[in-house]
Design an enzyme around this catalytic site. Structure first.
Site, PDB file in Angstrom:
ATOM      1  N   SER A 118      19.818  51.413  41.172  1.00 31.45           N
ATOM      2  CA  SER A 118      18.572  51.999  40.949  1.00 31.45           C
ATOM      3  C   SER A 118      18.687  53.700  40.663  1.00 31.45           C
ATOM      4  O   SER A 118      18.030  54.275  39.886  1.00 31.45           O
ATOM      5  CB  SER A 118      17.386  51.978  41.720  1.00 31.45           C
ATOM      6  OG  SER A 118      17.126  50.693  42.032  1.00 31.45           O
ATOM      7  N   HIS A 141      21.904  47.811  34.660  1.00 27.99           N
ATOM      8  CA  HIS A 141      20.539  48.027  35.574  1.00 27.99           C
ATOM      9  C   HIS A 141      19.509  47.237  34.833  1.00 27.99           C
ATOM     10  O   HIS A 141      18.883  47.310  33.806  1.00 27.99           O
ATOM     11  CB  HIS A 141      20.193  49.605  35.413  1.00 27.99           C
ATOM     12  CG  HIS A 141      19.056  49.635  36.348  1.00 27.99           C
ATOM     13  ND1 HIS A 141      18.030  50.825  36.141  1.00 27.99           N
ATOM     14  CD2 HIS A 141      18.473  49.102  37.403  1.00 27.99           C
ATOM     15  CE1 HIS A 141      17.187  50.703  37.098  1.00 27.99           C
ATOM     16  NE2 HIS A 141      17.289  49.913  37.863  1.00 27.99           N
ATOM     17  N   GLU A 153      19.641  48.618  31.138  1.00 26.95           N
ATOM     18  CA  GLU A 153      20.057  49.926  31.054  1.00 26.95           C
ATOM     19  C   GLU A 153      21.475  49.883  31.207  1.00 26.95           C
ATOM     20  O   GLU A 153      21.961  49.387  32.256  1.00 26.95           O
ATOM     21  CB  GLU A 153      19.545  50.998  31.980  1.00 26.95           C
ATOM     22  CG  GLU A 153      18.163  51.479  31.735  1.00 26.95           C
ATOM     23  CD  GLU A 153      17.819  52.487  32.715  1.00 26.95           C
ATOM     24  OE1 GLU A 153      16.886  53.642  32.166  1.00 26.95           O
ATOM     25  OE2 GLU A 153      18.095  52.683  33.886  1.00 26.95           O
ATOM     26  N   ASN A 192      13.824  54.924  35.773  1.00 28.40           N
ATOM     27  CA  ASN A 192      13.200  55.246  37.208  1.00 28.40           C
ATOM     28  C   ASN A 192      13.115  56.733  37.291  1.00 28.40           C
ATOM     29  O   ASN A 192      12.084  57.225  37.995  1.00 28.40           O
ATOM     30  CB  ASN A 192      14.279  54.938  38.059  1.00 28.40           C
ATOM     31  CG  ASN A 192      14.347  53.540  38.482  1.00 28.40           C
ATOM     32  OD1 ASN A 192      13.211  53.032  38.454  1.00 28.40           O
ATOM     33  ND2 ASN A 192      15.422  52.803  39.003  1.00 28.40           N
TER      34      ASN A 192
HETATM   35  N1  3HC Z   1      10.233  33.571  37.362  1.00 29.22           N
HETATM   36  C1  3HC Z   1       9.310  32.906  36.491  1.00 29.22           C
HETATM   37  N2  3HC Z   1       8.103  33.179  36.467  1.00 29.22           N
HETATM   38  C2  3HC Z   1       7.377  34.188  36.983  1.00 29.22           C
HETATM   39  C3  3HC Z   1       8.330  35.073  37.863  1.00 29.22           C
HETATM   40  C4  3HC Z   1       9.762  34.966  37.997  1.00 29.22           C
HETATM   41  N3  3HC Z   1      10.515  35.700  38.705  1.00 29.22           N
HETATM   42  N4  3HC Z   1       7.532  35.962  38.437  1.00 29.22           N
HETATM   43  C5  3HC Z   1       5.976  35.878  37.807  1.00 29.22           C
HETATM   44  N5  3HC Z   1       6.052  34.663  37.120  1.00 29.22           N
HETATM   45  C6  3HC Z   1       4.985  33.868  36.406  1.00 29.22           C
HETATM   46  C7  3HC Z   1       3.790  33.927  37.190  1.00 29.22           C
HETATM   47  O1  3HC Z   1       4.067  33.011  38.200  1.00 29.22           O
HETATM   48  C8  3HC Z   1       3.020  33.453  36.283  1.00 29.22           C
HETATM   49  O2  3HC Z   1       3.034  32.136  36.084  1.00 29.22           O
HETATM   50  P1  3HC Z   1       1.613  31.356  35.402  1.00 29.22           P
HETATM   51  O3  3HC Z   1       1.162  32.040  34.190  1.00 29.22           O
HETATM   52  O4  3HC Z   1       2.053  29.948  35.486  1.00 29.22           O
HETATM   53  O5  3HC Z   1       0.440  31.840  36.585  1.00 29.22           O
HETATM   54  C9  3HC Z   1       3.523  34.444  34.937  1.00 29.22           C
HETATM   55  O6  3HC Z   1       4.653  34.706  35.145  1.00 29.22           O
HETATM   56  C10 3HC Z   1       2.664  35.632  34.748  1.00 29.22           C
HETATM   57  O7  3HC Z   1       2.377  36.287  35.979  1.00 29.22           O
HETATM   58  P2  3HC Z   1       1.251  37.165  36.464  1.00 29.22           P
HETATM   59  O8  3HC Z   1       0.108  36.012  36.038  1.00 29.22           O
HETATM   60  O9  3HC Z   1       1.445  37.230  38.003  1.00 29.22           O
HETATM   61  O10 3HC Z   1       1.099  38.523  35.715  1.00 29.22           O
HETATM   62  P3  3HC Z   1       1.549  39.152  34.399  1.00 29.22           P
HETATM   63  O11 3HC Z   1       1.254  38.288  33.362  1.00 29.22           O
HETATM   64  O12 3HC Z   1       1.042  40.447  34.666  1.00 29.22           O
HETATM   65  O13 3HC Z   1       3.206  39.061  34.566  1.00 29.22           O
HETATM   66  C11 3HC Z   1       4.840  40.640  35.129  1.00 29.22           C
HETATM   67  C12 3HC Z   1       3.940  39.903  35.651  1.00 29.22           C
HETATM   68  C13 3HC Z   1       5.731  40.212  34.180  1.00 29.22           C
HETATM   69  C14 3HC Z   1       5.537  41.090  36.379  1.00 29.22           C
HETATM   70  C15 3HC Z   1       4.176  42.082  34.595  1.00 29.22           C
HETATM   71  O14 3HC Z   1       3.043  42.223  35.574  1.00 29.22           O
HETATM   72  C16 3HC Z   1       4.991  43.077  34.500  1.00 29.22           C
HETATM   73  O15 3HC Z   1       5.804  43.126  33.394  1.00 29.22           O
HETATM   74  N6  3HC Z   1       4.686  43.997  35.353  1.00 29.22           N
HETATM   75  C17 3HC Z   1       5.561  45.483  35.383  1.00 29.22           C
HETATM   76  C18 3HC Z   1       6.847  45.066  35.953  1.00 29.22           C
HETATM   77  C19 3HC Z   1       7.891  46.227  35.802  1.00 29.22           C
HETATM   78  O16 3HC Z   1       7.570  47.279  35.356  1.00 29.22           O
HETATM   79  N7  3HC Z   1       9.140  46.261  36.502  1.00 29.22           N
HETATM   80  C20 3HC Z   1      10.258  47.067  36.702  1.00 29.22           C
HETATM   81  C21 3HC Z   1       9.692  48.000  37.599  1.00 29.22           C
HETATM   82  S1  3HC Z   1      11.085  49.228  38.220  1.00 29.22           S
HETATM   83  C22 3HC Z   1      12.680  48.639  38.446  1.00 29.22           C
HETATM   84  O17 3HC Z   1      12.418  47.292  38.566  1.00 29.22           O
HETATM   85  C23 3HC Z   1      13.599  49.264  38.348  1.00 29.22           C
HETATM   86  C24 3HC Z   1      14.376  49.095  40.054  1.00 29.22           C
HETATM   87  O18 3HC Z   1      15.548  50.032  39.632  1.00 29.22           O
HETATM   88  C25 3HC Z   1      13.421  49.468  40.928  1.00 29.22           C
END
Ligand code: 3HC
Length: 291
Positions: A118, A141, A153, A192
């Site tokens: 990260s 990434h 990335e 990040n």
């Molecule tokens: N695999 C399969 N399905 C998944 C899943 C996974 N890993 N995680 C969640 N889902 C499913 C849920 O179970 C849900 O299914 P359902 O419709 O049957 O109930 C569906 O996806 C939608 O999930 P939610 O209802 O919980 O909520 P959202 O519609 O908001 O989607 C999300 C979830 C895609 C995580 C969305 O909220 C999102 O894009 N959030 C932002 C995430 C983000 O920005 N990530 C980057 C972080 S920074 C990073 O990672 C960098 C590192 O270096 C730290």
């Protein structure tokens, strides 16, 4: 079938392994303990069933899962015959260098060694391999959760060749991902680095009593159009990871003003979803539910 090695079966590693298995690769998945691998395979199975319910994978989940071979604590065995390694171990430069040094010894001479770090510099990690391997060391990434987030990335270290960047872009395309090439190995790369500023601004508003956590998150979600507000995203990512990224960037010259609202959570070990509580509370450790 081509073979990929994924080192580290945590939040990111298991998702990356899942993606490659969906794309038809044989995946050797390594972690330091059998329990971690068992948990990772359970998570992958859950995720594959979710994707299958929605018609987002073509094969039966059990067929995809059968392409992932868990390996306890043996990087050498995992990279044998692999064309690519993606390292997603803990964010500790010494651990990463050890993995890269071992992989360099055991992987085929033309295998690419990528890291999902990260925040740690690709150039520093590349110092662990022999000179002839350095052009094959690169940042790949992913974002959490890897199976759902569209971006990868690709980070060029000082030694990374253009050919390696091109090959990583080809792998990412096979996984169905969009890519951005980060040409300068700067602290936090692109995403990040920007997120750190968003988190810092959000956190200081709360620390100064100018807004509540809920108000900041609502504004970011319902006006700025982000899928998650800053605080719920930190909970989702892991506040320990956020603190680590902040420290690693600070040490490498990124100017920031660490905010007590975040550092206090780290000291209290309230890391977010993974521990059951962070800025919000969750039904159980590891179980995400919108607050
Ligand atoms: N695999 C399969 N399905 C998944 C899943 C996974 N890993 N995680 C969640 N889902 C499913 C849920 O179970 C849900 O299914 P359902 O419709 O049957 O109930 C569906 O996806 C939608 O999930 P939610 O209802 O919980 O909520 P959202 O519609 O908001 O989607 C999300 C979830 C895609 C995580 C969305 O909220 C999102 O894009 N959030 C932002 C995430 C983000 O920005 N990530 C980057 C972080 S920074 C990073 O990672 C960098 C590192 O270096 C730290």
């Amino acid at each position: 079938m081509p073979k990929i090695a994924v080192i580290g079966a945590g939040t990111m590693g298991h998702g990356i392994a899942e993606l490659f298995a969906i794309a038809g690769y044989e995946v050797a998945l390594v972690d330091i303990a059998e329990d971690f691998l068992k948990k990772a395979l359970q998570n992958i199975e859950w995720s594959l069933r979710k994707l299958a319910e929605k018609g987002q994978v073509k094969e039966d989940p059990s067929v995809i899962l059968s392409r992932i071979k868990p390996i306890v604590n043996d990087v050498c065995k995992a990279v044998e015959g692999a064309e690519l390694m993606v390292e997603a171990a803990v964010e500790n430069i010494d651990v990463k260098k050890k993995v890269f040094s071992e992989a360099d010894r055991c992987a085929p001479p033309n295998a690419i060694l990528a890291t999902n770090t990260s925040s740690l510099p690709i150039t520093e990690i590349a110092e662990a391999v022999r000179p002839e391997r350095k052009p094959l060391v690169v940042g790949m990434h992913f974002f959490n959760p890897p199976v759902l987030m569209p971006l990868v990335e690709i980070i060029k270290g000082a030694y990374t060749s253009d050919e390696t960047v091109k090959k990583i872009a080809d792998y990412a395309a096979k996984l169905g991902k969009q890519t951005v090439v980060v040409n300068k190995d700067v602290p936090g790369f692109i995403v990040n680095r920007i997120l750190a500023r968003v988190n810092e601004a959000a956190c200081w508003m709360v620390a100064r009593g100018e807004a509540t956590i809920q108000e900041v998150d609502s504004a970011l979600m319902y006006k700025a159009g982000l899928p998650m507000g800053a605080f719920i995203l930190m909970d989702y990512t892991g506040i320990d990871v956020v603190c680590f990224i902040g420290d690693a960037m600070l040490k490498r010259g990124f100017k920031s003003h660490p905010c007590p609202v975040i550092t206090q959570k780290c000291q209290e070990k309230k890391f977010g979803v993974k521990s059951g509580e962070g800025f919000y509370k969750y039904p159980a450790p590891g179980k995400f539910q919108w607050p």
